[in-house]
Design a protein around this motif. Structure first.
Motif, PDB file in Angstrom:
ATOM      1  N   UNK A 121      -1.037  10.440   0.415  1.00  0.00           N
ATOM      2  CA  UNK A 121      -2.743   9.517  -0.751  1.00  0.00           C
ATOM      3  C   UNK A 121      -1.547   8.429  -1.266  1.00  0.00           C
ATOM      4  N   UNK A 122      -2.285   7.659  -1.616  1.00  0.00           N
ATOM      5  CA  UNK A 122      -2.199   6.053  -1.923  1.00  0.00           C
ATOM      6  C   UNK A 122      -2.048   6.250  -3.226  1.00  0.00           C
ATOM      7  N   UNK A 123      -1.242   5.827  -3.873  1.00  0.00           N
ATOM      8  CA  UNK A 123      -1.820   5.991  -5.576  1.00  0.00           C
ATOM      9  C   UNK A 123      -2.365   4.438  -6.412  1.00  0.00           C
ATOM     10  N   UNK A 124      -2.362   4.745  -7.390  1.00  0.00           N
ATOM     11  CA  UNK A 124      -3.017   3.406  -7.818  1.00  0.00           C
ATOM     12  C   UNK A 124      -1.838   2.089  -8.218  1.00  0.00           C
ATOM     13  N   UNK A 125      -1.969   0.916  -8.182  1.00  0.00           N
ATOM     14  CA  UNK A 125      -0.622   0.359  -8.721  1.00  0.00           C
ATOM     15  C   UNK A 125      -1.338  -1.101  -8.968  1.00  0.00           C
ATOM     16  N   UNK A 126      -0.528  -1.672  -9.842  1.00  0.00           N
ATOM     17  CA  UNK A 126      -1.066  -2.915 -10.357  1.00  0.00           C
ATOM     18  C   UNK A 126      -0.860  -3.946  -8.814  1.00  0.00           C
ATOM     19  N   UNK A 127      -1.546  -4.872  -9.052  1.00  0.00           N
ATOM     20  CA  UNK A 127      -1.601  -6.483  -8.048  1.00  0.00           C
ATOM     21  C   UNK A 127       0.178  -6.723  -7.455  1.00  0.00           C
ATOM     22  N   UNK A 128       0.801  -6.729  -8.887  1.00  0.00           N
ATOM     23  CA  UNK A 128       2.283  -6.888  -8.815  1.00  0.00           C
ATOM     24  C   UNK A 128       3.082  -6.355  -8.014  1.00  0.00           C
ATOM     25  N   UNK A 129       2.709  -4.644  -7.303  1.00  0.00           N
ATOM     26  CA  UNK A 129       3.080  -3.588  -6.964  1.00  0.00           C
ATOM     27  C   UNK A 129       2.634  -4.190  -5.230  1.00  0.00           C
ATOM     28  N   UNK A 130       1.731  -4.707  -5.048  1.00  0.00           N
ATOM     29  CA  UNK A 130       0.614  -4.543  -3.757  1.00  0.00           C
ATOM     30  C   UNK A 130       1.947  -5.031  -3.320  1.00  0.00           C
ATOM     31  N   UNK A 131       1.846  -3.710  -1.159  1.00  0.00           N
ATOM     32  CA  UNK A 131       2.318  -4.266  -0.528  1.00  0.00           C
ATOM     33  C   UNK A 131       1.945  -3.961   0.324  1.00  0.00           C
ATOM     34  N   UNK A 132       1.768  -5.187   1.284  1.00  0.00           N
ATOM     35  CA  UNK A 132       0.852  -5.127   2.813  1.00  0.00           C
ATOM     36  C   UNK A 132       1.658  -3.744   3.748  1.00  0.00           C
ATOM     37  N   UNK A 133       2.743  -4.159   4.120  1.00  0.00           N
ATOM     38  CA  UNK A 133       3.217  -2.583   4.738  1.00  0.00           C
ATOM     39  C   UNK A 133       2.265  -1.630   4.426  1.00  0.00           C
ATOM     40  N   UNK A 134       2.114  -0.430   2.930  1.00  0.00           N
ATOM     41  CA  UNK A 134       1.845   0.093   2.704  1.00  0.00           C
ATOM     42  C   UNK A 134      -0.010  -0.270   2.537  1.00  0.00           C
ATOM     43  N   UNK A 135      -0.468  -0.984   1.730  1.00  0.00           N
ATOM     44  CA  UNK A 135      -1.588  -1.269   0.986  1.00  0.00           C
ATOM     45  C   UNK A 135      -2.428  -1.778   2.161  1.00  0.00           C
ATOM     46  N   UNK A 136      -2.157  -2.198   3.473  1.00  0.00           N
ATOM     47  CA  UNK A 136      -2.978  -2.611   3.385  1.00  0.00           C
ATOM     48  C   UNK A 136      -2.752  -2.664   5.749  1.00  0.00           C
ATOM     49  N   UNK A 137      -2.710  -1.879   5.946  1.00  0.00           N
ATOM     50  CA  UNK A 137      -2.323  -1.288   6.952  1.00  0.00           C
ATOM     51  C   UNK A 137      -2.531  -0.965   7.789  1.00  0.00           C
ATOM     52  N   UNK A 138      -2.227  -0.038   9.136  1.00  0.00           N
ATOM     53  CA  UNK A 138      -2.861   1.115   9.864  1.00  0.00           C
ATOM     54  C   UNK A 138      -1.943   2.193  10.488  1.00  0.00           C
ATOM     55  N   UNK A 139      -2.495   3.291   9.875  1.00  0.00           N
ATOM     56  CA  UNK A 139      -1.407   4.411   9.869  1.00  0.00           C
ATOM     57  C   UNK A 139      -2.407   5.294  11.342  1.00  0.00           C
ATOM     58  N   UNK A 140      -1.722   5.849  11.802  1.00  0.00           N
ATOM     59  CA  UNK A 140      -1.957   8.136  12.594  1.00  0.00           C
ATOM     60  C   UNK A 140      -1.800   8.751  12.106  1.00  0.00           C
ATOM     61  N   UNK A 141      -2.637   9.833  11.888  1.00  0.00           N
ATOM     62  CA  UNK A 141      -1.292  11.393  11.747  1.00  0.00           C
ATOM     63  C   UNK A 141      -1.827  12.596  13.475  1.00  0.00           C
ATOM     64  N   UNK A 142      -0.607  13.259  13.418  1.00  0.00           N
ATOM     65  CA  UNK A 142      -0.424  13.647  14.540  1.00  0.00           C
ATOM     66  C   UNK A 142      -0.187  15.018  13.760  1.00  0.00           C
ATOM     67  N   UNK A 143      -1.273  16.022  15.006  1.00  0.00           N
ATOM     68  CA  UNK A 143      -1.394  17.939  14.592  1.00  0.00           C
ATOM     69  C   UNK A 143      -0.768  18.301  15.796  1.00  0.00           C
ATOM     70  N   UNK A 144       1.169  19.217  15.145  1.00  0.00           N
ATOM     71  CA  UNK A 144       1.325  19.676  16.734  1.00  0.00           C
ATOM     72  C   UNK A 144       1.449  20.934  16.674  1.00  0.00           C
ATOM     73  N   UNK A 145       1.641  21.734  17.357  1.00  0.00           N
ATOM     74  CA  UNK A 145       2.210  23.021  17.044  1.00  0.00           C
ATOM     75  C   UNK A 145       2.572  23.978  18.714  1.00  0.00           C
TER      76      UNK A 145
END
Length: 752
Positions: free
Chosen positions: A82-106
């Motif tokens: 979840x990425x919460x709503x933010x004000x423009x002053x709280x924008x961080x490229x690391x969080x709000x404009x970046x590539x992510x991936x998810x892993x599933x493990x068992x």
């Protein structure tokens, strides 16, 4: 948001309706981009999943596991990011404009999703406008909604107005194209009496904008060369979709049109249709990619539109074979087939970790599409993924590699028996293992000689087990002895032995001299043939064995066991004496040589820094000569590229490095080998690099009661520990920072 949740739920239903090839799978493998308005935030379910127990984690594309930032980013227990709503002053490229991936493990392994680019679109002011246009009566007029380049990717033209009336399909001379342009066909003088406006909507914020009013200036027809009103420079479309290549011109007389592709006239194709707005291509195919030229002419001149069409086909990856079962120590080969693009980058992953080339891992093919791994260890099992990437597109496929303990196991065997001369004997061993074991036979530790009387056969039974037979058609006294079936494959070796007795005069086969290793146990077998006999006894230096606690004689089968062999005491001649009749005996002797294995003086690397020099000796303190000394780094021969010099003098080997770098970090092994054994000693070399800041904290303004994020990162080896400190400045209110996340980033809540 509810639409995303509905799609996610439907994906789960589709997955569980399929016959899953493993307990790990993808619920939305096509998810590669999530764009959202910063004022609303977003929730992204993990595209990967699995059957319980399952662990879901999110990472940045740089493989750094993400952490919670209160009020900004949170990973829920169900794996939803979840990425919460933010004000423009709280924008961080690391969080709000970046590539992510998810892993599933068992317990089956771990799979990683494709990279998902998550981008927050900030609300920013913008205007859309329309310019006045000119047209001749009977010609075509084209109005375009001009959108600022900074927001053009997010804005859609939703409607046009003529004064206050919405233009719709019922207005036969008015047409709105797929790109949002307004066409007025067969222009009339009254068309110049109205104001024209466009209406747009922001795809993510939902904001609407209305343009200014523009007028159409209509003139009487006059002879003129064609003038381009609508064109294109580049169009991209996915295969099987419709695409429109605009080409419209004004002129008098009305111009004519002709289309060329790659400098050749378009070949007839029912998918191609010249429309009012240009060239319409239905169900685009990769072969439609090329440079298109629209030639326009009349009696007073000509013009042309030149544009490039790229038809992209979705990447598709298939890994084969689909089911892989092997054994520890075996070789596993995987192949990755990629369609959809001739240009791509290919990567292999094991349980979510990138696979690198090594002595046991090879990648062959033009794009490394074949993965070959030798000497598989138990830890090498799990999920293997092949990723293909081309531009912003990516695709993956995976298979599960199951490695079993393939060590041979003997399921059925033979036991000791007494036979008469000329009697038929059949000995068998049934064994299982992966890969299929190879079975060999010995008699008194010598290979069984095959001839017309001694036959060996092998076959696999219905259960998939290997059965090996040794048949002796007419047994003779020399056939007596200890028979052993030896079963081996790449995972290990197992054997079974038992004595076969043949009635007849007893004697002893000649024995070969033996070599023992100091400190280890040893078995000496007396190869008696003929049956019956009265007794078997062992002697050393005329002394009946055993005469100490390190000796044990087995009177039933004539085996002598010597424990913890010692060179000074146990080396020498041993005699086996067989009592054939009460007053008649026979004997044979064997000489046992005891070899002493090497002993390495323990060494270790001191604390060293980059650029320094080392000189480390590996000394063999004891052991029979000759001794051969070699070095390895991380279990492999030391690469010549490291510039490591090795010098051997007698029983010592020196390792020398004149300029240490991070490449020299690793575990170094000195191996000493002689005729007795090979021994080794390990030591880890750590080349330290002083810490250096990569990103330093900068002064930032904060708002009372709001959070401020400070960034700090450093590099060095070992990885530096970052500690945050703060001080209260003079003459300012006493704000107290509360550190919510420690490490490379902190969030500070400024309170009074």
């Amino acid at each position: 948001m509810w639409i995303l949740a509905l799609i996610f739920s439907q994906c789960i239903l589709n997955v569980f309706c399929e016959d899953l090839h493993s307990s790990l799978y993808f619920v939305n493998a096509s998810l590669q981009e999530v764009v959202f308005a910063s004022t609303t935030g977003t929730s992204v379910p993990c595209p990967a999943a699995g059957l319980p127990p399952i662990s879901l984690r999110w990472y940045l594309a740089t493989s750094e596991e993400i952490y919670d930032v209160p009020g900004i980013r949170h990973v829920h227990s169900n794996g939803t990011l979840q990425i919460f709503h933010i004000l423009p002053s709280s924008f961080s490229k690391l969080i709000h404009d970046n590539s992510y991936y998810c892993t599933a493990e068992n317990p089956s392994g771990r799979i990683r999703s494709q990279d998902v680019h998550i981008k927050a679109v900030l609300r920013e002011p913008y205007t859309v406008r329309v310019e006045d246009q000119k047209a001749m009566r009977g010609n075509v007029a084209v109005f375009k909604c001009i959108i600022p380049a900074s927001v053009e990717a997010y804005i859609t033209v939703v409607s046009w107005e003529k004064d206050t009336i919405y233009i719709n399909a019922e207005m036969s001379r008015f047409l709105i194209t797929s790109t949002g342009a307004l066409y007025i066909l067969d222009v009339q003088m009254e068309d110049g009496l109205y104001n024209y406006r466009c209406m747009t909507r922001h795809r993510y914020t939902g904001e609407t904008r209305q343009s200014n009013s523009a007028r159409l200036i209509v003139s009487d027809p006059a002879n003129s060369a064609p003038h381009i009103l609508d064109s294109f420079e580049r169009r991209e479309v996915m295969a099987s979709h419709r695409v429109e290549l605009p080409c419209k011109a004004s002129g008098h007389p009305a111009p004519k049109y002709r289309w060329l592709k790659d400098n050749r006239p378009l070949e007839p194709d029912t998918r191609f249709r010249q429309s009012v707005t240009g060239l319409l291509i239905e169900r685009a195919q990769p072969g439609d990619t090329g440079t298109y030229v629209c030639e326009v002419w009349n009696g007073y001149g000509n013009a042309e539109v030149i544009g490039r069409l790229l038809v992209k086909e979705a990447l598709k990856v298939v890994v084969s074979p689909r089911k892989v079962k092997g054994s520890v120590g075996s070789q596993v080969s995987l192949s990755c087939s990629v369609t959809g693009s001739e240009e791509y980058q290919l990567s292999w992953y094991r349980n979510g970790e990138l696979i690198y080339l090594s002595n046991s891992v090879r990648m062959t093919g033009q794009n490394r599409e074949n993965l070959v791994m030798a000497g598989m260890a138990k830890s090498d099992g799990g999920a293997y993924q092949c990723f293909a990437r081309h531009g912003k597109m990516s695709a993956q496929d995976f298979v599960q590699v199951i490695l079993e303990d393939g060590t041979p196991k003997i399921l059925a065997s033979f036991s000791e028996r007494v036979y008469n001369i000329n009697e038929f004997v059949s000995l068998s061993c049934m064994v299982k293992g992966t890969p299929e074991p190879r079975v060999t036979w010995t008699l008194d530790d010598e290979p069984v000689v095959r001839d017309s009387y001694h036959r060996i056969s092998h076959y696999g039974n219905a259960e998939g087990h290997m059965v090996s037979h040794l048949n002796i058609s007419q047994t003779q006294v020399p056939d007596e002895g200890v028979y052993r079936c030896i079963c081996n494959n790449s995972a290990g070796t197992v054997s079974h032995q038992a004595r076969i007795n043949v009635k007849g005069p007893a004697s002893i086969r000649p024995m070969k001299n033996l070599t023992a290793i100091a400190g280890r146990d040893m078995l000496i077998h007396c190869p008696v043939i003929g049956y019956p006999y009265y007794s078997i006894k062992w002697y050393k230096d005329s002394n009946l064995l055993p005469f100490n606690h390190r000796q044990r004689a087995f009177v039933n089968n004539g085996t002598l066991k010597l424990f913890d062999m010692q060179k000074d005491v146990d080396e020498g001649e041993y005699m086996c004496n067989v009592l054939v009749q009460p007053q008649l005996s026979t004997h044979q002797s064997v000489y046992v040589t005891v070899k002493v294995p090497p002993t390495i003086h323990l060494f270790g690397f001191p604390r060293l820094s980059i650029g320094q020099r080392i000189f480390i000796p590996c000394v063999v303190m004891s052991g029979d000569q000759p001794v051969f000394i070699t070095w390895q780094k991380d279990g492999r021969p030391i690469p010549a590229s490291l510039g490591v010099t090795i010098e051997n003098i007698d029983f010592t080997s020196f390792l020398r490095v004149s300029n240490l770098t991070l490449m020299h970090n690793g575990n170094y092994t000195c191996i000493a080998r002689n005729q007795a054994a090979a021994v080794e000693h390990h030591s880890q070399l750590i080349v330290q690099v002083p810490p250096k800041f990569v990103v330093q904290t900068k002064d930032q303004d904060g708002i009372y009661g709001k959070a401020v994020i400070l960034n700090c990162s450093a590099e060095g080896y070992p990885v530096p520990t970052i500690q945050w400190e703060y001080s209260i400045g003079a003459g300012v209110p006493q704000f107290r920072p509360i550190i919510l996340n420690s490490g490379f980033r902190i969030e500070v809540l400024i309170n009074g």
